[in-house]
Scaffold this motif. Structure first.
Motif, mmCIF file in Angstrom:
data_model
loop_
_atom_site.group_PDB
_atom_site.id
_atom_site.type_symbol
_atom_site.label_atom_id
_atom_site.label_comp_id
_atom_site.label_asym_id
_atom_site.label_seq_id
_atom_site.Cartn_x
_atom_site.Cartn_y
_atom_site.Cartn_z
ATOM 1 N N GLY A 117 0.796 -1.221 0.000
ATOM 2 C CA GLY A 117 0.000 0.000 0.000
ATOM 3 C C GLY A 117 0.826 1.269 0.000
ATOM 4 O O GLY A 117 0.416 2.266 0.590
ATOM 5 N N LEU A 118 1.968 1.256 -0.656
ATOM 6 C CA LEU A 118 2.838 2.428 -0.625
ATOM 7 C C LEU A 118 2.155 3.645 -1.231
ATOM 8 O O LEU A 118 2.251 4.745 -0.708
ATOM 9 C CB LEU A 118 4.159 2.132 -1.337
ATOM 10 C CG LEU A 118 5.230 3.214 -1.217
ATOM 11 C CD1 LEU A 118 5.526 3.537 0.244
ATOM 12 C CD2 LEU A 118 6.498 2.773 -1.922
ATOM 13 N N ARG A 119 1.427 3.454 -2.304
ATOM 14 C CA ARG A 119 0.719 4.578 -2.913
ATOM 15 C C ARG A 119 -0.317 5.136 -1.941
ATOM 16 O O ARG A 119 -0.478 6.349 -1.814
ATOM 17 C CB ARG A 119 0.065 4.160 -4.224
ATOM 18 C CG ARG A 119 0.190 5.235 -5.258
ATOM 19 C CD ARG A 119 -0.413 4.846 -6.578
ATOM 20 N NE ARG A 119 0.505 4.489 -7.615
ATOM 21 C CZ ARG A 119 1.350 5.334 -8.198
ATOM 22 N NH1 ARG A 119 1.435 6.558 -7.801
ATOM 23 N NH2 ARG A 119 2.121 4.937 -9.178
ATOM 24 N N GLU A 120 -1.000 4.252 -1.235
ATOM 25 C CA GLU A 120 -1.990 4.691 -0.261
ATOM 26 C C GLU A 120 -1.335 5.432 0.908
ATOM 27 O O GLU A 120 -1.962 6.258 1.557
ATOM 28 C CB GLU A 120 -2.806 3.511 0.269
ATOM 29 C CG GLU A 120 -3.733 2.888 -0.763
ATOM 30 C CD GLU A 120 -3.012 1.991 -1.774
ATOM 31 O OE1 GLU A 120 -1.877 1.553 -1.503
ATOM 32 O OE2 GLU A 120 -3.578 1.760 -2.849
ATOM 33 N N THR A 121 -0.070 5.147 1.147
ATOM 34 C CA THR A 121 0.668 5.839 2.207
ATOM 35 C C THR A 121 1.096 7.221 1.741
ATOM 36 O O THR A 121 1.145 8.155 2.535
ATOM 37 C CB THR A 121 1.915 5.014 2.602
ATOM 38 O OG1 THR A 121 1.476 3.721 3.015
ATOM 39 C CG2 THR A 121 2.670 5.668 3.735
ATOM 40 N N SER A 122 1.384 7.373 0.464
ATOM 41 C CA SER A 122 1.855 8.659 -0.047
ATOM 42 C C SER A 122 0.713 9.612 -0.392
ATOM 43 O O SER A 122 0.865 10.823 -0.292
ATOM 44 C CB SER A 122 2.739 8.439 -1.282
ATOM 45 O OG SER A 122 2.000 7.879 -2.347
ATOM 46 N N LEU A 123 -0.434 9.083 -0.776
ATOM 47 C CA LEU A 123 -1.531 9.948 -1.229
ATOM 48 C C LEU A 123 -2.130 10.852 -0.151
ATOM 49 O O LEU A 123 -2.531 11.975 -0.468
ATOM 50 C CB LEU A 123 -2.615 9.107 -1.905
ATOM 51 C CG LEU A 123 -2.220 8.549 -3.273
ATOM 52 C CD1 LEU A 123 -3.325 7.674 -3.835
ATOM 53 C CD2 LEU A 123 -1.847 9.654 -4.245
ATOM 54 N N PRO A 124 -2.206 10.449 1.115
ATOM 55 C CA PRO A 124 -2.747 11.378 2.118
ATOM 56 C C PRO A 124 -1.958 12.686 2.232
ATOM 57 O O PRO A 124 -2.530 13.743 2.453
ATOM 58 C CB PRO A 124 -2.702 10.587 3.421
ATOM 59 C CG PRO A 124 -2.817 9.162 2.977
ATOM 60 C CD PRO A 124 -2.037 9.107 1.686
ATOM 61 N N LEU A 125 -0.660 12.617 2.049
ATOM 62 C CA LEU A 125 0.143 13.832 2.085
ATOM 63 C C LEU A 125 -0.215 14.739 0.899
ATOM 64 O O LEU A 125 -0.332 15.953 1.056
ATOM 65 C CB LEU A 125 1.627 13.476 2.072
ATOM 66 C CG LEU A 125 2.605 14.611 2.314
ATOM 67 C CD1 LEU A 125 2.304 15.358 3.606
ATOM 68 C CD2 LEU A 125 4.028 14.071 2.353
ATOM 69 N N PHE A 126 -0.425 14.144 -0.252
ATOM 70 C CA PHE A 126 -0.852 14.929 -1.410
ATOM 71 C C PHE A 126 -2.239 15.518 -1.164
ATOM 72 O O PHE A 126 -2.520 16.656 -1.544
ATOM 73 C CB PHE A 126 -0.840 14.071 -2.686
ATOM 74 C CG PHE A 126 -1.216 14.843 -3.920
ATOM 75 C CD1 PHE A 126 -0.392 15.828 -4.428
ATOM 76 C CD2 PHE A 126 -2.414 14.582 -4.564
ATOM 77 C CE1 PHE A 126 -0.749 16.544 -5.561
ATOM 78 C CE2 PHE A 126 -2.776 15.296 -5.698
ATOM 79 C CZ PHE A 126 -1.936 16.280 -6.197
ATOM 80 N N ALA A 127 -3.099 14.773 -0.491
ATOM 81 C CA ALA A 127 -4.444 15.269 -0.181
ATOM 82 C C ALA A 127 -4.390 16.517 0.696
ATOM 83 O O ALA A 127 -5.222 17.426 0.543
ATOM 84 C CB ALA A 127 -5.277 14.179 0.488
ATOM 85 N N VAL A 128 -3.415 16.581 1.591
ATOM 86 C CA VAL A 128 -3.236 17.790 2.413
ATOM 87 C C VAL A 128 -2.918 18.975 1.510
ATOM 88 O O VAL A 128 -3.484 20.067 1.662
ATOM 89 C CB VAL A 128 -2.116 17.579 3.462
ATOM 90 C CG1 VAL A 128 -1.745 18.891 4.148
ATOM 91 C CG2 VAL A 128 -2.522 16.537 4.480
ATOM 92 N N LEU A 129 -2.026 18.762 0.554
ATOM 93 C CA LEU A 129 -1.666 19.823 -0.388
ATOM 94 C C LEU A 129 -2.872 20.237 -1.223
ATOM 95 O O LEU A 129 -3.120 21.431 -1.427
ATOM 96 C CB LEU A 129 -0.509 19.353 -1.275
ATOM 97 C CG LEU A 129 0.092 20.361 -2.241
ATOM 98 C CD1 LEU A 129 0.565 21.615 -1.528
ATOM 99 C CD2 LEU A 129 1.238 19.715 -3.015
ATOM 100 N N VAL A 130 -3.652 19.274 -1.694
ATOM 101 C CA VAL A 130 -4.861 19.577 -2.478
ATOM 102 C C VAL A 130 -5.833 20.406 -1.644
ATOM 103 O O VAL A 130 -6.387 21.408 -2.129
ATOM 104 C CB VAL A 130 -5.539 18.284 -2.987
ATOM 105 C CG1 VAL A 130 -6.908 18.585 -3.604
ATOM 106 C CG2 VAL A 130 -4.647 17.575 -4.006
ATOM 107 N N ASP A 131 -6.039 20.016 -0.398
ATOM 108 C CA ASP A 131 -6.956 20.749 0.474
ATOM 109 C C ASP A 131 -6.510 22.198 0.654
ATOM 110 O O ASP A 131 -7.323 23.128 0.570
ATOM 111 C CB ASP A 131 -7.070 20.049 1.832
ATOM 112 C CG ASP A 131 -8.004 20.782 2.769
ATOM 113 O OD1 ASP A 131 -9.190 20.968 2.414
ATOM 114 O OD2 ASP A 131 -7.548 21.186 3.856
ATOM 115 N N LEU A 132 -5.229 22.403 0.882
ATOM 116 C CA LEU A 132 -4.721 23.768 1.046
ATOM 117 C C LEU A 132 -4.881 24.573 -0.243
ATOM 118 O O LEU A 132 -5.259 25.748 -0.211
ATOM 119 C CB LEU A 132 -3.258 23.741 1.482
ATOM 120 C CG LEU A 132 -3.010 23.260 2.902
ATOM 121 C CD1 LEU A 132 -1.527 23.060 3.159
ATOM 122 C CD2 LEU A 132 -3.608 24.237 3.909
ATOM 123 N N MET A 133 -4.608 23.944 -1.372
ATOM 124 C CA MET A 133 -4.763 24.640 -2.659
ATOM 125 C C MET A 133 -6.224 24.993 -2.902
ATOM 126 O O MET A 133 -6.532 26.058 -3.431
ATOM 127 C CB MET A 133 -4.217 23.787 -3.801
ATOM 128 C CG MET A 133 -2.731 23.536 -3.717
ATOM 129 S SD MET A 133 -1.736 25.026 -3.740
ATOM 130 C CE MET A 133 -1.747 25.386 -5.468
#
Length: 193
Positions: A117-133
């Protein structure tokens, strides 16, 4: 913790330590086993492939980076612009201080493998960036995931090119602060500290 879970955790911890101290190229199953104090065949019992073990090590890197981002964003307060600046600074600092782990975390073969689940581990961090944007974008801007992807690509490029020595040479910059500030200004008209 069961004995199996304990050995597995020791193998991952030894791998994390090896990556942090010597870089991802130093990682071998035999060396991880030696550092974990287990037989050289033990890693294969707990991780069927080398990619499985590398993915488990990279997951630890993502967990560490995510925790650091969370802490610095809390310290930045509620303003999404300040939080974006904190996220960018933390990302660049992590890349500089944990070079081997940073490179391992973003290896395409590991992310594409679907292992652990490495992709699933990395995507939440990207979701934080998306939320801020999403919080700072104007109605005429591209969709928040697209803006976040562009900013992430810019930050990642700064991290890589700085580590390779290309940006200091090309820009004459003594540190990456001006580059972070410029990236935020270009993407959103933000000012980084």
């Amino acid at each position: 913790m069961s004995e199996d879970a304990g050995v597995r955790a020791r193998l991952v911890a030894a791998g994390v330590d090896l990556v942090l101290r010597e870089g991802q190229s130093a990682v071998s199953l035999r060396e991880i086993a030696r550092r974990a104090g287990v037989s050289h065949g033990a890693p294969r019992r707990y991780f069927p492939t080398h990619v499985d073990l590398l993915s488990a090590i990279a997951r630890e890197g993502f967990a560490d980076l995510t925790a650091r981002v969370g802490m610095t964003m809390r310290d930045a307060g509620p303003d999404p612009r300040a939080r974006l600046t904190a996220l960018g600074r933390t990302y660049l600092d992590y890349a500089a201080a944990h070079r081997g782990m940073f490179e391992l975390m973003f290896r395409h073969d590991l992310l594409a493998s679907g292992r652990l689940g490495l992709r699933e581990t990395s995507l939440p961090l990207f979701a934080v960036l998306v939320d801020l944007m999403a919080q700072v974008r104007r109605p005429t801007d591209a969709a928040a995931p697209v803006l976040a992807g562009a900013l992430w690509a810019n930050l990642h490029g700064i991290a890589q090119l700085w580590a390779w020595g290309s940006l200091p040479l090309a820009t004459g910059a003594a540190d990456d602060a001006a580059l972070l500030r410029a990236a935020l200004e270009v993407h959103l008209g933000l000012t980084a500290n």
